[in-house]
Design a protein around this motif. Sequence first.
Motif, PDB file in Angstrom:
ATOM      1  N   SER A   5      51.866  40.626  44.720  1.00 41.50           N
ATOM      2  CA  SER A   5      51.231  41.819  44.182  1.00 41.50           C
ATOM      3  C   SER A   5      52.271  42.874  43.800  1.00 41.50           C
ATOM      4  CB  SER A   5      50.278  42.388  45.239  1.00 41.50           C
ATOM      5  OG  SER A   5      50.060  43.750  45.080  1.00 41.50           O
ATOM      6  N   VAL A   6      52.110  43.440  42.605  1.00 44.33           N
ATOM      7  CA  VAL A   6      53.004  44.518  42.169  1.00 44.33           C
ATOM      8  C   VAL A   6      52.881  45.693  43.130  1.00 44.33           C
ATOM      9  CG1 VAL A   6      53.487  46.167  40.314  1.00 44.33           C
ATOM     10  CG2 VAL A   6      53.001  43.781  39.761  1.00 44.33           C
ATOM     11  N   TYR A   7      51.667  45.945  43.626  1.00 46.65           N
ATOM     12  CA  TYR A   7      51.463  47.014  44.598  1.00 46.65           C
ATOM     13  C   TYR A   7      52.335  46.779  45.837  1.00 46.65           C
ATOM     14  CZ  TYR A   7      49.408  49.855  48.260  1.00 46.65           C
ATOM     15  OH  TYR A   7      49.245  50.728  49.298  1.00 46.65           O
ATOM     16  N   SER A   8      52.361  45.541  46.334  1.00 45.09           N
ATOM     17  CA  SER A   8      53.173  45.222  47.514  1.00 45.09           C
ATOM     18  C   SER A   8      54.652  45.426  47.227  1.00 45.09           C
ATOM     19  CB  SER A   8      52.934  43.783  47.970  1.00 45.09           C
ATOM     20  OG  SER A   8      51.620  43.619  48.425  1.00 45.09           O
ATOM     21  N   VAL A   9      55.100  44.984  46.071  1.00 37.95           N
ATOM     22  CA  VAL A   9      56.512  45.159  45.703  1.00 37.95           C
ATOM     23  C   VAL A   9      56.840  46.650  45.617  1.00 37.95           C
ATOM     24  CG1 VAL A   9      58.288  44.716  43.962  1.00 37.95           C
ATOM     25  CG2 VAL A   9      56.591  42.950  44.482  1.00 37.95           C
ATOM     26  N   CYS A  10      55.954  47.425  45.031  1.00 39.24           N
ATOM     27  CA  CYS A  10      56.195  48.867  44.907  1.00 39.24           C
ATOM     28  C   CYS A  10      56.246  49.543  46.277  1.00 39.24           C
ATOM     29  CB  CYS A  10      55.145  49.515  44.015  1.00 39.24           C
ATOM     30  SG  CYS A  10      55.287  49.009  42.282  1.00 39.24           S
ATOM     31  N   ARG A  11      55.374  49.111  47.187  1.00 33.80           N
ATOM     32  CA  ARG A  11      55.416  49.675  48.553  1.00 33.80           C
ATOM     33  C   ARG A  11      56.726  49.289  49.230  1.00 33.80           C
ATOM     34  NH1 ARG A  11      55.168  53.756  51.466  1.00 33.80           N
ATOM     35  NH2 ARG A  11      54.694  53.378  53.645  1.00 33.80           N
ATOM     36  N   LEU A  12      57.174  48.075  49.044  1.00 33.72           N
ATOM     37  CA  LEU A  12      58.452  47.647  49.615  1.00 33.72           C
ATOM     38  C   LEU A  12      59.610  48.458  49.029  1.00 33.72           C
ATOM     39  CD1 LEU A  12      57.874  43.799  49.737  1.00 33.72           C
ATOM     40  CD2 LEU A  12      57.953  45.376  51.687  1.00 33.72           C
ATOM     41  N   ILE A  13      59.530  48.772  47.745  1.00 28.03           N
ATOM     42  CA  ILE A  13      60.554  49.606  47.109  1.00 28.03           C
ATOM     43  C   ILE A  13      60.596  50.976  47.776  1.00 28.03           C
ATOM     44  CG2 ILE A  13      61.096  50.857  44.970  1.00 28.03           C
ATOM     45  CD1 ILE A  13      60.176  48.315  43.437  1.00 28.03           C
ATOM     46  N   GLU A  14      59.430  51.576  47.999  1.00 36.14           N
ATOM     47  CA  GLU A  14      59.359  52.881  48.665  1.00 36.14           C
ATOM     48  C   GLU A  14      59.963  52.821  50.063  1.00 36.14           C
ATOM     49  OE1 GLU A  14      55.327  54.280  48.835  1.00 36.14           O
ATOM     50  OE2 GLU A  14      55.034  54.020  46.688  1.00 36.14           O
ATOM     51  N   LEU A  15      59.594  51.800  50.819  1.00 38.60           N
ATOM     52  CA  LEU A  15      60.093  51.665  52.188  1.00 38.60           C
ATOM     53  C   LEU A  15      61.594  51.409  52.217  1.00 38.60           C
ATOM     54  CD1 LEU A  15      57.130  49.589  53.608  1.00 38.60           C
ATOM     55  CD2 LEU A  15      57.720  51.949  54.245  1.00 38.60           C
ATOM     56  N   ALA A  16      62.084  50.615  51.277  1.00 36.73           N
ATOM     57  CA  ALA A  16      63.525  50.357  51.214  1.00 36.73           C
ATOM     58  C   ALA A  16      64.278  51.652  50.920  1.00 36.73           C
ATOM     59  CB  ALA A  16      63.836  49.303  50.147  1.00 36.73           C
ATOM     60  N   ARG A  17      63.734  52.472  50.040  1.00 43.97           N
ATOM     61  CA  ARG A  17      64.373  53.762  49.738  1.00 43.97           C
ATOM     62  C   ARG A  17      64.403  54.645  50.970  1.00 43.97           C
ATOM     63  NH1 ARG A  17      61.647  54.440  43.926  1.00 43.97           N
ATOM     64  NH2 ARG A  17      63.226  53.291  42.764  1.00 43.97           N
ATOM     65  N   GLU A  18      63.278  54.710  51.682  1.00 45.44           N
ATOM     66  CA  GLU A  18      63.227  55.501  52.910  1.00 45.44           C
ATOM     67  C   GLU A  18      64.250  55.003  53.928  1.00 45.44           C
ATOM     68  OE1 GLU A  18      59.286  55.519  54.593  1.00 45.44           O
ATOM     69  OE2 GLU A  18      58.399  56.252  52.724  1.00 45.44           O
ATOM     70  N   PHE A  19      64.292  53.708  54.101  1.00 44.30           N
ATOM     71  CA  PHE A  19      65.193  53.114  55.086  1.00 44.30           C
ATOM     72  C   PHE A  19      66.655  53.375  54.733  1.00 44.30           C
ATOM     73  CE2 PHE A  19      67.752  49.567  56.726  1.00 44.30           C
ATOM     74  CZ  PHE A  19      67.473  49.678  58.074  1.00 44.30           C
TER      75      PHE A  19
END
Length: 128
Positions: A5-19
């Motif tokens: 899911s593109v939504y899942s990838v986008c959430r992972l992108i957000e979390l990676a940025r935070e991390f």
Amino acid sequence: MLNVSVYSVCRLIELAREFHAQEAVSIPEEPNNPSGDWSVQMLASHADDASFQEFKSIVDDLEPDQQQELVALLWLGRGDYSHAEWADALALAADSSNSRTAEYLIAHPLLSDYLQTGLEAFGTSCGE
């Protein structure tokens, strides 16, 4: 076409940025551990991090083929493969598949950029 899911990838992108935005996170460019588990060892000190825990939970909940697509998206976005070589990237990701996909992914400081570039190769983005 992507199965993840593109939504899942986008959430992972957000979390990676935070991390990766945290000052305490330091990922060596040259791993000094040839065994390949350097990312797991390095991330052990960040196991309590909420961003990492959510990131890992999302990745671990994906089907194996979806996890492999994430790895292939990383490689595509990093320039290791072109969009025309997507099948080759998926094949190598499948051959390299293991239970530490989340750790492998998050160990790349530019992961969010790579995933975004990978999505763009498929004509989509997170709409940021």
